[in-house]
Design a protein around this motif. Structure first.
Motif, short mmCIF file in Angstrom:
data_model
loop_
_atom_site.label_atom_id
_atom_site.label_comp_id
_atom_site.label_asym_id
_atom_site.label_seq_id
_atom_site.Cartn_x
_atom_site.Cartn_y
_atom_site.Cartn_z
N GLU A 3 -1.76 -0.22 -0.75
CA GLU A 3 -2.19 1.48 -1.13
C GLU A 3 -3.71 2.63 -1.03
O GLU A 3 -3.79 1.55 -1.13
CB GLU A 3 -1.58 1.49 -2.52
CG GLU A 3 -1.83 3.11 -3.26
CD GLU A 3 -1.66 3.13 -5.27
OE1 GLU A 3 -1.60 3.66 -5.30
OE2 GLU A 3 -0.42 1.03 -5.40
N LEU A 4 -3.58 3.48 -0.13
CA LEU A 4 -4.37 4.92 -0.33
C LEU A 4 -4.37 5.16 -1.83
O LEU A 4 -3.46 5.87 -1.77
CB LEU A 4 -4.04 5.44 1.01
CG LEU A 4 -3.72 5.06 2.21
CD1 LEU A 4 -3.63 5.86 3.82
CD2 LEU A 4 -4.71 3.55 2.79
N ASP A 5 -5.98 5.29 -1.90
CA ASP A 5 -5.89 6.12 -3.25
C ASP A 5 -6.93 6.92 -2.50
O ASP A 5 -8.22 7.08 -2.35
CB ASP A 5 -6.43 5.42 -4.38
CG ASP A 5 -5.86 3.90 -4.58
OD1 ASP A 5 -4.90 3.78 -4.48
OD2 ASP A 5 -6.95 3.52 -5.69
N GLY A 6 -6.73 8.47 -3.31
CA GLY A 6 -6.95 9.24 -3.39
C GLY A 6 -7.54 10.11 -4.61
O GLY A 6 -7.74 9.22 -5.78
N ASP A 7 -7.32 11.53 -5.04
CA ASP A 7 -7.79 12.49 -6.06
C ASP A 7 -6.79 12.06 -7.06
O ASP A 7 -7.05 12.48 -8.11
CB ASP A 7 -7.71 13.47 -5.51
CG ASP A 7 -8.94 13.68 -4.34
OD1 ASP A 7 -10.67 12.98 -4.74
OD2 ASP A 7 -9.21 15.04 -4.23
N ARG A 32 -5.68 -1.83 -2.02
CA ARG A 32 -6.66 -1.07 -2.80
C ARG A 32 -7.84 -0.38 -1.43
O ARG A 32 -7.73 -0.81 -1.93
CB ARG A 32 -6.47 -0.18 -4.48
CG ARG A 32 -5.54 -0.80 -4.79
CD ARG A 32 -5.66 -0.05 -6.50
NE ARG A 32 -5.22 -0.44 -7.15
CZ ARG A 32 -3.93 0.38 -7.34
NH1 ARG A 32 -3.75 1.85 -6.79
NH2 ARG A 32 -2.89 0.12 -8.35
N SER A 34 -9.43 3.19 -0.54
CA SER A 34 -9.62 4.86 -0.74
C SER A 34 -9.63 5.79 1.13
O SER A 34 -9.06 5.26 1.82
CB SER A 34 -11.24 5.07 -1.38
OG SER A 34 -11.90 5.12 -0.17
N ASN A 35 -9.10 6.71 -0.36
CA ASN A 35 -8.27 7.89 0.92
C ASN A 35 -10.02 8.17 2.13
O ASN A 35 -9.63 8.11 3.58
CB ASN A 35 -8.32 8.66 0.88
CG ASN A 35 -6.87 8.93 0.99
OD1 ASN A 35 -6.35 7.93 0.77
ND2 ASN A 35 -6.53 9.95 -0.07
N ASP A 36 -11.24 8.32 1.34
CA ASP A 36 -12.66 8.14 1.50
C ASP A 36 -12.71 7.07 2.98
O ASP A 36 -13.70 7.08 4.17
CB ASP A 36 -13.59 8.60 1.21
CG ASP A 36 -13.11 10.09 0.10
OD1 ASP A 36 -13.16 10.61 1.23
OD2 ASP A 36 -13.34 9.74 -1.24
N VAL A 38 -11.52 5.40 4.79
CA VAL A 38 -9.75 6.16 5.93
C VAL A 38 -10.24 6.74 7.08
O VAL A 38 -10.28 6.38 8.10
CB VAL A 38 -8.39 5.62 5.88
CG1 VAL A 38 -8.03 6.43 6.92
CG2 VAL A 38 -7.71 4.51 4.59
N VAL A 39 -11.11 7.75 6.33
CA VAL A 39 -11.55 9.22 6.72
C VAL A 39 -12.54 8.38 8.32
O VAL A 39 -12.97 8.87 8.68
CB VAL A 39 -11.64 10.06 6.20
CG1 VAL A 39 -11.92 10.86 6.54
CG2 VAL A 39 -10.57 10.52 5.66
#
Length: 61
Positions: A3-7, A32, A34-36, A38-39
């Motif tokens: 699961e990608l967790d973001g805002d 889990r 974070s989107n950050d 991944v980027v």
């Protein structure tokens, strides 16, 4: 399950815990990320996912 967790998860920790408990009751493991992360470092995220897959029963790579 990854699961990608973001805002969208900000302020929803209790909802996330309930959802994760249900998923785990269905014999799914939640990872889990974070989107950050991944980027900022996709390569490290991929390596972490592969390493996790090697550690879990039934995992392969």
């Amino acid at each position: 399950m990854i699961e990608l967790d973001g805002d969208s998860h900000v302020g929803r920790a209790n909802d996330d815990r309930i959802r994760q408990a249900w998923l785990e009751s269905q014999h799914l493991q939640v990872v889990r990320i974070s989107n950050d992360d991944v980027v900022q470092d996709l390569g490290a995220v991929i390596e972490a996912i592969l390493a996790y897959g090697r550690r879990v029963p039934g995992g392969s790579t």
